[in-house]
Design a protein around this motif. Sequence first.
Motif, PDB file in Angstrom:
ATOM      1  N   TRP A 179       1.753  10.343  -4.952  1.00  0.00           N
ATOM      2  CA  TRP A 179       2.341  11.626  -4.568  1.00  0.00           C
ATOM      3  C   TRP A 179       3.385  12.081  -5.585  1.00  0.00           C
ATOM      4  O   TRP A 179       3.464  13.273  -5.900  1.00  0.00           O
ATOM      5  N   ILE A 180       4.179  11.161  -6.089  1.00  0.00           N
ATOM      6  CA  ILE A 180       5.183  11.518  -7.102  1.00  0.00           C
ATOM      7  C   ILE A 180       4.487  12.054  -8.343  1.00  0.00           C
ATOM      8  O   ILE A 180       4.888  13.090  -8.898  1.00  0.00           O
ATOM      9  N   ALA A 181       3.453  11.385  -8.803  1.00  0.00           N
ATOM     10  CA  ALA A 181       2.718  11.845  -9.987  1.00  0.00           C
ATOM     11  C   ALA A 181       2.062  13.202  -9.732  1.00  0.00           C
ATOM     12  O   ALA A 181       2.081  14.084 -10.602  1.00  0.00           O
ATOM     13  N   THR A 182       1.521  13.397  -8.557  1.00  0.00           N
ATOM     14  CA  THR A 182       0.887  14.671  -8.218  1.00  0.00           C
ATOM     15  C   THR A 182       1.897  15.804  -8.215  1.00  0.00           C
ATOM     16  O   THR A 182       1.651  16.871  -8.793  1.00  0.00           O
ATOM     17  N   PHE A 183       3.044  15.590  -7.579  1.00  0.00           N
ATOM     18  CA  PHE A 183       4.073  16.629  -7.566  1.00  0.00           C
ATOM     19  C   PHE A 183       4.607  16.917  -8.962  1.00  0.00           C
ATOM     20  O   PHE A 183       4.910  18.062  -9.295  1.00  0.00           O
ATOM     21  N   LEU A 212      -7.096   8.904  -6.793  1.00  0.00           N
ATOM     22  CA  LEU A 212      -7.200   9.126  -5.354  1.00  0.00           C
ATOM     23  C   LEU A 212      -8.453   8.460  -4.780  1.00  0.00           C
ATOM     24  O   LEU A 212      -8.396   7.821  -3.726  1.00  0.00           O
ATOM     25  N   ILE A 213      -9.568   8.588  -5.468  1.00  0.00           N
ATOM     26  CA  ILE A 213     -10.816   7.968  -4.990  1.00  0.00           C
ATOM     27  C   ILE A 213     -10.664   6.454  -4.932  1.00  0.00           C
ATOM     28  O   ILE A 213     -11.068   5.815  -3.955  1.00  0.00           O
ATOM     29  N   ILE A 214     -10.065   5.872  -5.955  1.00  0.00           N
ATOM     30  CA  ILE A 214      -9.850   4.416  -5.965  1.00  0.00           C
ATOM     31  C   ILE A 214      -8.937   4.014  -4.814  1.00  0.00           C
ATOM     32  O   ILE A 214      -9.190   3.023  -4.120  1.00  0.00           O
ATOM     33  N   LYS A 215      -7.872   4.785  -4.596  1.00  0.00           N
ATOM     34  CA  LYS A 215      -6.956   4.474  -3.507  1.00  0.00           C
ATOM     35  C   LYS A 215      -7.631   4.582  -2.150  1.00  0.00           C
ATOM     36  O   LYS A 215      -7.403   3.742  -1.272  1.00  0.00           O
ATOM     37  N   MET A 242       0.823  -1.190   0.000  1.00  0.00           N
ATOM     38  CA  MET A 242       0.000   0.000   0.000  1.00  0.00           C
ATOM     39  C   MET A 242       0.869   1.257   0.000  1.00  0.00           C
ATOM     40  O   MET A 242       0.549   2.232  -0.648  1.00  0.00           O
ATOM     41  N   ARG A 243       1.973   1.249   0.711  1.00  0.00           N
ATOM     42  CA  ARG A 243       2.839   2.418   0.778  1.00  0.00           C
ATOM     43  C   ARG A 243       3.397   2.779  -0.603  1.00  0.00           C
ATOM     44  O   ARG A 243       3.500   3.948  -0.932  1.00  0.00           O
ATOM     45  N   LYS A 244       3.758   1.776  -1.381  1.00  0.00           N
ATOM     46  CA  LYS A 244       4.319   2.023  -2.703  1.00  0.00           C
ATOM     47  C   LYS A 244       3.282   2.715  -3.596  1.00  0.00           C
ATOM     48  O   LYS A 244       3.614   3.606  -4.378  1.00  0.00           O
ATOM     49  N   SER A 245       2.040   2.334  -3.445  1.00  0.00           N
ATOM     50  CA  SER A 245       0.971   2.933  -4.240  1.00  0.00           C
ATOM     51  C   SER A 245       0.772   4.399  -3.881  1.00  0.00           C
ATOM     52  O   SER A 245       0.588   5.242  -4.758  1.00  0.00           O
ATOM     53  N   TRP A 246       0.780   4.729  -2.589  1.00  0.00           N
ATOM     54  CA  TRP A 246       0.643   6.124  -2.168  1.00  0.00           C
ATOM     55  C   TRP A 246       1.847   6.944  -2.608  1.00  0.00           C
ATOM     56  O   TRP A 246       1.716   8.097  -3.004  1.00  0.00           O
ATOM     57  N   PHE A 247       3.024   6.348  -2.514  1.00  0.00           N
ATOM     58  CA  PHE A 247       4.238   7.041  -2.934  1.00  0.00           C
ATOM     59  C   PHE A 247       4.169   7.396  -4.415  1.00  0.00           C
ATOM     60  O   PHE A 247       4.490   8.520  -4.801  1.00  0.00           O
ATOM     61  N   SER A 248       3.720   6.474  -5.236  1.00  0.00           N
ATOM     62  CA  SER A 248       3.611   6.749  -6.676  1.00  0.00           C
ATOM     63  C   SER A 248       2.543   7.807  -6.957  1.00  0.00           C
ATOM     64  O   SER A 248       2.719   8.638  -7.855  1.00  0.00           O
TER      65      SER A 248
END
Length: 75
Positions: free
Chosen positions: A9-13, A65-68, A1-7
Amino acid sequence: MRKSWFSWWIATFFWIILFVIGTAIIWIRKVDGAGAVQTPELKLVAFIVLLISFIIPLIIQAVWLIIKLRNSNKN
């Protein structure tokens, strides 16, 4: 799950930085590529075009984000 959130945030930035750089280029330049002098009205039109082009990535990020969030609530 952490890897998914990290990706996410990277895409958002990435999109935020790209938008800020594009906005800075539009507002700083005095003459565009065609040689037309940039008035505040023309800069605003160019900014609106840039804003419209970033709506699609914004929608994709929001859906992602909604899916996550739904997946994190299930776990």
